[in-house]
Design a protein around this motif. Structure first.
Motif, PDB file in Angstrom:
ATOM      1  N   ASN A   1      -7.363   2.462  -3.916  1.00 54.46           N
ATOM      2  CA  ASN A   1      -8.471   1.970  -2.703  1.00 54.46           C
ATOM      3  C   ASN A   1      -9.097   1.928  -1.618  1.00 54.46           C
ATOM      4  OD1 ASN A   1      -7.651   1.120   0.471  1.00 54.46           O
ATOM      5  ND2 ASN A   1      -5.879   1.184  -1.402  1.00 54.46           N
TER       6      ASN A   1
ATOM      7  N   GLY B   1     -10.199  -6.149  -2.695  1.00 58.87           N
ATOM      8  CA  GLY B   1      -8.784  -6.422  -2.568  1.00 58.87           C
ATOM      9  C   GLY B   1      -9.076  -8.227  -2.836  1.00 58.87           C
TER      10      GLY B   1
ATOM     11  N   VAL C   1     -10.684  -1.196  -5.801  1.00 61.05           N
ATOM     12  CA  VAL C   1      -8.646  -1.591  -5.480  1.00 61.05           C
ATOM     13  C   VAL C   1      -8.353  -0.758  -7.141  1.00 61.05           C
ATOM     14  CG1 VAL C   1      -6.513  -2.502  -4.372  1.00 61.05           C
ATOM     15  CG2 VAL C   1      -8.821  -2.753  -3.497  1.00 61.05           C
TER      16      VAL C   1
ATOM     17  N   PRO D   1     -11.128  -1.763  -0.023  1.00 61.65           N
ATOM     18  CA  PRO D   1     -10.688  -3.324  -0.239  1.00 61.65           C
ATOM     19  C   PRO D   1     -11.004  -4.593   0.890  1.00 61.65           C
ATOM     20  CG  PRO D   1      -8.553  -1.926   1.426  1.00 61.65           C
ATOM     21  CD  PRO D   1      -9.641  -1.333   1.353  1.00 61.65           C
TER      22      PRO D   1
ATOM     23  N   PRO E   1       0.925  -0.917  -0.005  1.00 59.11           N
ATOM     24  CA  PRO E   1      -0.031   0.265  -0.011  1.00 59.11           C
ATOM     25  C   PRO E   1       0.991   1.279  -0.038  1.00 59.11           C
ATOM     26  CG  PRO E   1       0.008  -0.989   2.461  1.00 59.11           C
ATOM     27  CD  PRO E   1       0.938  -2.077   1.024  1.00 59.11           C
TER      28      PRO E   1
ATOM     29  N   ALA F   1      -4.072  -1.643  -8.362  1.00 52.07           N
ATOM     30  CA  ALA F   1      -2.963  -2.017  -7.914  1.00 52.07           C
ATOM     31  C   ALA F   1      -1.999  -2.266  -9.678  1.00 52.07           C
ATOM     32  CB  ALA F   1      -2.758  -3.112  -7.577  1.00 52.07           C
TER      33      ALA F   1
ATOM     34  N   ILE G   1      -0.032  -0.393  -4.561  1.00 55.08           N
ATOM     35  CA  ILE G   1      -2.140  -0.131  -4.638  1.00 55.08           C
ATOM     36  C   ILE G   1      -1.527   1.712  -5.077  1.00 55.08           C
ATOM     37  CG2 ILE G   1      -4.646   0.823  -3.667  1.00 55.08           C
ATOM     38  CD1 ILE G   1      -3.101  -1.671  -1.807  1.00 55.08           C
TER      39      ILE G   1
END
Length: 488
Positions: free
Chosen positions: A69, A375, A57, A72, A31, A59, A66
């Motif tokens: 988000n 997530g 989210v 998540p 993160p 990524a 990430i």
């Protein structure tokens, strides 16, 4: 859609309060700076007027970090995004070249074109079998030299566990909530058409596809004088008995309705084509056990890669359920019920993408009791060797403005799977931003309280659902454009 396989889918803004500060994902993804309420995405959510909850989210594919988000780890119904899991499940379990087969079997000796025994139409679970395929299968049978069948005409659908419908909470008349068996036809739907003729209506029920429209007797319609409901259904053993409210019919129109006896439906249509070649068959009878005998003719469906590409593009629920059930049966060497099979797919997904814990009740996403977090969805998309398989077969998602006009851009590209139920909207897949960055993303929005209220209404489109889903899709687009056109 054409008539080929393509045809044959009141809480307030306070609900978002706990989601507007980003929570770190517990995985190898790293993160970065947390999302604050002033962030552009949070502002889009606040202005959307959307009740319920939103989670997303994004990524970086190459680094796993990430980009942004919100909520998540909030479990939400994935709707048809479930089919992304199902596609990979089928491709990896059954193989990219796997083909469902539908066979004609002779239970007896064939001599001088005469079968001294029964003829069997044996399904292999093909979810995309259409009327044109049965016409070709009947032609193949003729080319064997068969002219007469002395015994019965049997249909066998035991290749898959039989399901009366995918989701028992849905209305009976919804064509996207079909019966699932080992012998399917036209996505287990019958075409109901009406036309006003003076003071009365002429109606037809047929098994139409691209080149044929044979009438069927297994599904029957009666027009009745009432205000509501629009449709009623009764199972008369081997007949689907429908009624429709006269007040709901305009001068002419049509609708696809589900077929609840697909094997007999398939048998009736095949017998029509066989008769056109001079092979007269007895009315079809279902048989529980498949008799032994030589295979006279076979229809092979498209390879699994093509099948899954079509499923992801047209979101056909029957294709998803047949593929999921077949994959689980292949893995454990035994047919399983829908919930057990869906649990098997969830376990496979958790093994496939360590750290995830999806919960599925089916393979299509039609049931709203399934749960996936944004997530976990992104972890799945980032797992080893997932993108090379899914990315090429996912649908291209265009960027559009508020009037649904395409936004011109020659760099950003999105391939993803959409999902929609009443008061549920989802999207997950892959994106190349205008700056050339590759992202995996997931967006889930739902108002489950409003959905529960809507279920009590007994309507295909309960009050407020269309406007909610329109706002959810618009928010979805705003977030996509934020990432695709602005993300660095």
């Amino acid at each position: 859609m054409s008539l080929s396989r393509r045809a044959l889918l009141a809480t307030g803004l306070s609900s978002f309060a706990t989601g507007l500060v980003a929570a770190p994902l517990q995985s190898s993804m790293r993160p970065i700076a947390r999302v604050v309420p002033e962030d552009a995405v949070a502002q889009h959510i606040a202005r959307s007027g959307l009740s319920g909850q939103v989670a997303f989210v994004a990524a970086d594919i190459n680094t796993g970090e990430i980009v942004e988000n919100i909520a998540p780890d909030l479990p939400q119904p994935p709707a048809s995004v479930t089919k992304a899991f199902t596609a990979l499940y089928g491709l990896e379990t059954l193989g990219v070249d796997y083909q469902f087969e539908t066979r004609i079997i002779a239970a007896g000796r064939v001599e001088n074109g005469i079968l001294e025994g029964d003829l069997i139409l044996a399904g292999g679970g093909d979810p995309n079998l259409v009327t044109d395929d049965l016409a070709a299968l009947a032609q193949s049978l003729k080319e064997t030299g068969l002219r007469e069948v002395k015994g019965d005409f049997l249909v066998w659908d035991g290749a898959l566990t039989n399901l009366d419908e995918i989701d028992a909470e849905q209305e009976d008349y919804l064509g996207y909530n079909p019966t699932v068996t080992g012998l399917n036809l036209n996505f287990n739907r019958v075409h109901f058409e009406w036309k006003r003729a003076g003071e009365r209506f002429e109606t037809t029920m047929d098994a139409r596809s691209e080149n044929y429209r044979p009438a069927v007797s297994i599904a029957r319609m009666q027009i009745v004088d009432r205000a509501s409901p629009v449709f009623t259904y009764r199972d008369l053993g081997e007949i689907d008995a429908w009624t429709v409210a006269r007040s709901a019919l305009n001068n002419a129109g049509s609708r696809w309705l589900p077929v609840r006896h697909p094997a007999l439906y398939c048998g009736e249509v095949f017998a029509t084509f066989a008769r056109s070649h001079g092979i007269v068959l007895q009315p079809p009878k279902e048989v529980a056990d498949l008799p032994d005998g030589p295979v006279l003719a076979t229809h092979r469906g498209v390879p699994m890669t093509n099948l899954m590409q079509g499923m992801l593009r047209y979101s056909t629920n029957l294709t998803a359920e047949a593929t999921g059930l077949k994959s689980t049966a292949h893995a454990v060497r035994q047919n399983r019920g829908l919930r057990t099979s869906a649990l098997g797919m969830a376990r496979w997904a958790a093994d496939r993408a360590p750290g995830t814990a999806p919960a599925f009740v089916d393979h299509s996403g039609l049931g709203d009791a399934s749960r996936v977090t944004a997530g976990d969805m992104v972890r799945f998309l980032l797992a080893d060797n997932v993108r090379p398989t899914l990315h090429p077969i996912m649908r291209v998602i265009p960027l559009v403005d508020a009037d649904r006009n395409a936004i011109a851009n020659d760099r950003a590209l999105i391939r993803a799977k959409t999902g929609t139920l009443n008061f549920v909207s989802s999207l997950a897949g892959y994106m190349r931003t205008s700056s050339g960055r590759d992202l995996a993303f997931a967006y889930f929005a739902s108002d489950l309280e409003a959905r529960d209220v809507g279920k009590q209404h007994g309507s295909e489109n309960p009050p407020g659902s269309r406007s909610w889903n329109t706002r959810a899709r618009r928010l979805q687009q705003q977030i996509l454009q934020h990432w695709a056109l602005r993300a660095s």
